[in-house]
Design a protein around this motif. Structure first.
Motif, PDB file in Angstrom:
ATOM      1  N   LEU A  40     -22.745  19.925 -12.639  1.00  0.00           N
ATOM      2  CA  LEU A  40     -22.410  18.914 -13.631  1.00  0.00           C
ATOM      3  C   LEU A  40     -22.869  19.334 -15.021  1.00  0.00           C
ATOM      4  O   LEU A  40     -22.134  19.195 -16.011  1.00  0.00           O
ATOM      5  N   VAL A  41     -24.088  19.826 -15.091  1.00  0.00           N
ATOM      6  CA  VAL A  41     -24.668  20.211 -16.381  1.00  0.00           C
ATOM      7  C   VAL A  41     -23.921  21.395 -16.981  1.00  0.00           C
ATOM      8  O   VAL A  41     -23.591  21.401 -18.177  1.00  0.00           O
ATOM      9  N   VAL A  42     -23.640  22.396 -16.162  1.00  0.00           N
ATOM     10  CA  VAL A  42     -22.940  23.584 -16.656  1.00  0.00           C
ATOM     11  C   VAL A  42     -21.538  23.220 -17.136  1.00  0.00           C
ATOM     12  O   VAL A  42     -21.093  23.656 -18.198  1.00  0.00           O
ATOM     13  N   SER A  43     -20.840  22.396 -16.367  1.00  0.00           N
ATOM     14  CA  SER A  43     -19.493  21.980 -16.767  1.00  0.00           C
ATOM     15  C   SER A  43     -19.527  21.230 -18.085  1.00  0.00           C
ATOM     16  O   SER A  43     -18.679  21.451 -18.974  1.00  0.00           O
ATOM     17  N   PHE A  44     -20.493  20.357 -18.245  1.00  0.00           N
ATOM     18  CA  PHE A  44     -20.637  19.595 -19.485  1.00  0.00           C
ATOM     19  C   PHE A  44     -20.830  20.515 -20.685  1.00  0.00           C
ATOM     20  O   PHE A  44     -20.146  20.397 -21.706  1.00  0.00           O
ATOM     21  N   PHE A  45     -21.764  21.461 -20.578  1.00  0.00           N
ATOM     22  CA  PHE A  45     -22.030  22.358 -21.694  1.00  0.00           C
ATOM     23  C   PHE A  45     -20.840  23.258 -21.999  1.00  0.00           C
ATOM     24  O   PHE A  45     -20.472  23.444 -23.166  1.00  0.00           O
ATOM     25  N   PRO A  80     -18.177  15.324 -16.852  1.00  0.00           N
ATOM     26  CA  PRO A  80     -17.749  15.932 -15.587  1.00  0.00           C
ATOM     27  C   PRO A  80     -17.332  14.912 -14.520  1.00  0.00           C
ATOM     28  O   PRO A  80     -17.782  14.957 -13.374  1.00  0.00           O
ATOM     29  N   VAL A  81     -16.477  13.992 -14.919  1.00  0.00           N
ATOM     30  CA  VAL A  81     -15.987  12.970 -13.999  1.00  0.00           C
ATOM     31  C   VAL A  81     -15.260  13.605 -12.820  1.00  0.00           C
ATOM     32  O   VAL A  81     -15.336  13.124 -11.682  1.00  0.00           O
ATOM     33  N   ASP A  82     -14.557  14.706 -13.081  1.00  0.00           N
ATOM     34  CA  ASP A  82     -13.794  15.369 -12.027  1.00  0.00           C
ATOM     35  C   ASP A  82     -14.697  15.957 -10.951  1.00  0.00           C
ATOM     36  O   ASP A  82     -14.241  16.233  -9.837  1.00  0.00           O
ATOM     37  N   LEU A  83     -15.979  16.124 -11.267  1.00  0.00           N
ATOM     38  CA  LEU A  83     -16.937  16.646 -10.297  1.00  0.00           C
ATOM     39  C   LEU A  83     -17.744  15.529  -9.641  1.00  0.00           C
ATOM     40  O   LEU A  83     -18.686  15.801  -8.898  1.00  0.00           O
ATOM     41  N   GLY A  84     -17.377  14.295  -9.919  1.00  0.00           N
ATOM     42  CA  GLY A  84     -18.032  13.163  -9.278  1.00  0.00           C
ATOM     43  C   GLY A  84     -19.074  12.457 -10.116  1.00  0.00           C
ATOM     44  O   GLY A  84     -19.713  11.509  -9.646  1.00  0.00           O
ATOM     45  N   TRP A  85     -19.251  12.885 -11.363  1.00  0.00           N
ATOM     46  CA  TRP A  85     -20.256  12.235 -12.211  1.00  0.00           C
ATOM     47  C   TRP A  85     -19.833  10.816 -12.569  1.00  0.00           C
ATOM     48  O   TRP A  85     -18.655  10.533 -12.788  1.00  0.00           O
ATOM     49  N   LYS A  86     -20.812   9.944 -12.635  1.00  0.00           N
ATOM     50  CA  LYS A  86     -20.613   8.581 -13.122  1.00  0.00           C
ATOM     51  C   LYS A  86     -21.703   8.266 -14.136  1.00  0.00           C
ATOM     52  O   LYS A  86     -22.805   8.820 -14.075  1.00  0.00           O
TER      53      LYS A  86
END
Length: 254
Positions: free
Chosen positions: A197-202, A208-214
């Motif tokens: 999640l963190v890597v995708s965000f940066f 990173p909603v597509d990775l399941g983040w809420k």
């Protein structure tokens, strides 16, 4: 305990992003962005003005509260610091690129940007971020890994940047950045965040909603950020005196 540092992120994220049709678009040629990945991300989603211009206190509070569940007090505090980067007298708004003014909020030893001495600090730098992530082995970023990457980036900048500066404000801000990771993306009790999640965000400046983040279910306030920052500093092995210098928001005598 009082907060005296600045930090640059599930109440309403489904609603907010649904209103934008889960939209995300990169900045256009007339849009501006700055050194803060979270504010850039919210602009890319249209939760902040996509142009990056004319961001008011009201807009800041609404965006940070709806997207990442920051309390209004924390959002107001962050806005007040952001406003100091606008050179206009009596300004009531700021623009994202103004955040790149060196040594106000923007600082050397970023986790994802080059030092301003070498290049613009506004844009994501894959080589800098590769160094950061090299200290995040495995699938989870814990406080020890976060603290190690923070310290390592500072050492690299000290060694390479002849104009390196790291003010008291910058030290607090820099440690607060990694402290925000478990609060926004992970488990505040454990002090951990999923690395993907963190890597995708940066890398994408995209939620990173597509990775399941809420959006975090629990609100993130001044005290939450300050206490997590103290945990990061503790994980770094800093002495009491060093911790007091880095994080003046903590009342160590309380």
């Amino acid at each position: 305990m009082k907060l005296s540092i600045s930090i640059i992120c599930s109440l309403g994220i489904t609603t907010v992003l649904a209103q934008h049709n889960l939209s995300w678009t990169p900045p256009g040629p007339d849009d501006v962005r700055g050194p803060c990945p979270m504010l850039n991300t919210l602009a890319n989603h249209g939760i902040l003005p996509h142009s990056g211009y004319n961001i008011s206190q009201e807009i800041t509070i609404k965006a940070l509260s709806s997207a990442v569940n920051f309390t209004s007090n924390l959002a107001e505090f962050l806005f007040a610091f952001a406003l100091t980067t606008n050179p206009e007298q009596n300004a009531t708004v700021f623009n994202l690129h103004q955040l790149g003014t060196h040594d106000i909020l923007e600082h050397d030893a970023s986790l994802s940007r080059s030092d301003k001495f070498f290049n613009t600090s506004d844009a994501f730098n894959k080589d800098v971020f590769a160094e950061t992530t090299s200290y995040w082995p495995g699938d989870v970023i814990d406080l020890q890994k976060a603290a190690t990457s923070r310290h390592a980036r500072a050492l690299t900048s000290v060694g390479k940047n002849p104009s390196f500066t790291f003010s008291e404000l910058a030290r607090g801000f820099a440690h607060g950045e990694v402290a925000a990771l478990p609060l926004v993306f992970g488990d505040r009790v454990a002090g951990t965040a999923p690395k993907d999640l963190v890597v995708s965000f940066f890398e994408n400046e995209r939620l990173p909603v597509d990775l399941g983040w809420k959006t975090p279910a629990l609100a993130i306030g001044n005290l939450d950020l300050c206490e997590m920052t103290q945990r990061v500093i503790n994980a770094s092995g800093a002495t009491l005196e060093q911790a007091q210098e880095i994080l003046p928001c903590i009342d160590f005598d309380a």
